[in-house]
Design an enzyme around this catalytic site. Structure first.
Site, PDB file in Angstrom:
ATOM      1  N   LYS A  67      -2.924  15.103   2.186  1.00  0.00           N
ATOM      2  CA  LYS A  67      -4.220  14.465   1.917  1.00  0.00           C
ATOM      3  C   LYS A  67      -4.190  12.961   2.185  1.00  0.00           C
ATOM      4  CE  LYS A  67      -5.225  13.191  -2.460  1.00  0.00           C
ATOM      5  NZ  LYS A  67      -5.745  11.852  -2.762  1.00  0.00           N
ATOM      6  N   ARG A 100     -12.481   6.648  -4.131  1.00  0.00           N
ATOM      7  CA  ARG A 100     -12.087   5.288  -3.774  1.00  0.00           C
ATOM      8  C   ARG A 100     -11.622   5.169  -2.332  1.00  0.00           C
ATOM      9  NH1 ARG A 100     -10.664   1.451  -7.266  1.00  0.00           N
ATOM     10  NH2 ARG A 100      -9.269   0.732  -5.640  1.00  0.00           N
ATOM     11  N   ARG A 127      -7.937  -0.921 -10.187  1.00  0.00           N
ATOM     12  CA  ARG A 127      -7.370  -0.862  -8.836  1.00  0.00           C
ATOM     13  C   ARG A 127      -8.123  -1.842  -7.963  1.00  0.00           C
ATOM     14  NH1 ARG A 127      -6.838   5.387  -7.360  1.00  0.00           N
ATOM     15  NH2 ARG A 127      -5.815   4.580  -5.502  1.00  0.00           N
ATOM     16  N   ILE A 171       3.778   0.781 -10.285  1.00  0.00           N
ATOM     17  CA  ILE A 171       2.671   0.700  -9.310  1.00  0.00           C
ATOM     18  C   ILE A 171       1.325   0.623 -10.037  1.00  0.00           C
ATOM     19  CG2 ILE A 171       1.558   1.786  -7.305  1.00  0.00           C
ATOM     20  CD1 ILE A 171       4.391   1.085  -6.643  1.00  0.00           C
TER      21      ILE A 171
END
Ligand code: EPZ
Length: 417
Positions: A22, A92, A121, A326
């Site tokens: 993906k 997103r 984010r 992250i």
């Protein structure tokens, strides 16, 4: 809305085929906007995120057809340079049209992505890269308005590794005038795959798989055809499914070199592997040993497999520490795992997991894509019945996960809430 009902405690056996990746396919889909004509992508799984991106491309004016794992995108008549709020707020990754639209039309208007279940984010690095390439950026009424005329190559220094910003910068730089040098670029396989596709289109790019990427702008790109690479996160999820149920299974059509960091951690946990070309057989541990994990950019441990590994560690013999570097808030799965009797505490971006002897089935709720997969894995190992609700999250990124698991012997069904 659908839910999964899982009767845990069954061993898995046999072989499972891994689908196309993906996170490699989404940017490649938007890269097709860079040329007039029909691009063809093979090995594309049936996923909601891919359907959503197809929708974004149709809004822009591309023709998109999908049948039997083949995605055809004809961007000849693309004419609209906007990705509206209704679509970006649902996915997103729609931000991936920013670079290609700017490159093709000299302007783009993309809704500013909002927050999401795995934390804040930001997109500042995407915008910085576009500005370096000559775009003027304004934020108006929740939209990123980018204007450039013709983009110009430049040096781009990324202060932090970003997969998305590297992809957008690449797609903007390939048709820019002159050379672009990217320092601190992402070296994830998804980026290497995008580079492969752009090179087939006629782009000139050096440094694939490294942190320094050089792009020499070309005048024109052609449509391209490529087989999409296997999904390392889906593959990793199945390896962990085997380990957590103490089962031996084979995953096929995968790329073992993309899974080295995970396999190293699973070896320390007590697993063994037999690797032949594109197949990995996992021989799972009888007793799961505790292992500490810290996520990091590739080739570090992937954040997209952090939650799944935590489910495994919740059944380990001992305590493990899982550090998320992250997305520091990516711990929504913890409360749900604890509902299944796991013993996990979180302090800032560090989770301490005390292994328990067994998990027990309960009703839990999926909060995002990887968290959903994690609850399924925990449910497979738990005693009794687990119901995972809101599984629309899992359909975004795993192609028929319950069917694949059932073929491996799991007792899992999809039911209406
Ligand atoms: C991609 O997201 C993946 N998404 C994510 O997978 C994956 O978790 C992530 O890369 C890291 O590997 C897709 O490929 C569609 P980043 P992306 O930009 O590109 C910070 C999944 O489950 N950052 O590499 O959005 C950011 O906050 C998804 O499939 C900035 O500060 O991630 C993070 O700390 C979830 N400013 C770090 O960089 C920016 O402008 C890495 O994020 C951009 C990012």
């Amino acid at each position: 809305m659908d839910k999964f009902i899982i009767n845990g405690g069954k061993k898995l056996y046999g072989k499972v085929e891994i689908s196309g990746a993906k996170n490699a396919i989404l940017p490649i889909m938007t890269a097709t906007l860079l040329a007039k004509g029909k691009s063809i992508l093979h090995n594309v799984p049936h996923l909601n995120d891919i359907k959503m991106m197809a929708h974004v491309l149709r809004v822009i004016g591309a023709r998109v057809d999908y049948h039997d794992g083949v995605l055809e995108i004809d961007a000849t008549h693309a004419s609209y340079f906007e990705a509206p709020y209704e679509l970006v707020s649902k996915m997103r990754a729609s931000i991936y049209v920013l670079g290609p639209l700017l490159s093709r039309f000299g302007q783009s208007k993309v809704s500013f992505p909002g927050g999401c279940a795995i934390g804040t984010r930001p997109v500042d690095l995407h915008l910085m890269a576009m500005e370096k390439l000559g775009a003027a950026i304004d934020i108006e009424h929740g939209y990123i308005m980018a204007n450039a005329g013709k983009l110009k190559g430049n040096d781009i220094h990324f202060p932090k590794v970003s997969v998305g910003a590297t992809a957008n910068a690449l797609m903007a730089a390939v048709l820019a005038n002159g050379e672009t040098n990217m320092f601190g670029a992402a070296s994830e396989p998804d980026i290497s795959s995008l580079i492969d596709f752009l090179i087939i289109m006629g782009a000139r790019i050096q440094g694939k798989g490294t942190k320094y990427i050089k792009v020499i702008g070309v005048k024109k790109l052609e449509p391209a055809e490529m087989i999409m690479m296997p999904d390392r996160i889906e593959a990793g999820t199945f390896l962990i499914a085997a380990a957590i149920t103490k089962s031996d299974i084979t995953i096929s059509k995968c790329e073992p070199s993309h899974l080295e960091t995970l396999m190293e951690k699973l070896r320390i946990a007590g697993a063994n592997f037999e690797i032949h070309n594109n197949e990995i057989k996992i021989i799972s541990p009888k007793i799961i040993k505790s292992v500490d994990v810290t996520t990091g950019p590739y080739p570090g441990y992937p954040t997209d497999l952090q939650a799944q590994f935590m489910a495994l560690m919740s059944l380990a013999d001992g305590e493990s520490v899982i550090t998320e570097t992250i997305f520091p808030d990516r711990f929504m799965h913890v409360a749900e795992l604890n509902r299944l009797d796991a013993d996990i505490k979180v302090d800032k971006n560090v989770a301490t997991v005390k292994g328990v002897k067994s998990l027990s089935g309960a009703q839990v709720m999926a909060t995002d894509l990887r968290a959903s997969a994690t609850l399924v894995l925990a449910g497979l190992a738990a005693q009794g019945q687990t119901e995972v609700s809101r599984i629309y999250h899992i359909d975004r990124g795993y192609d028929k996960i319950e069917e694949k698991l059932r073929k491996l012997g799991a007792d899992i069904i999809r039911a209406k809430e």
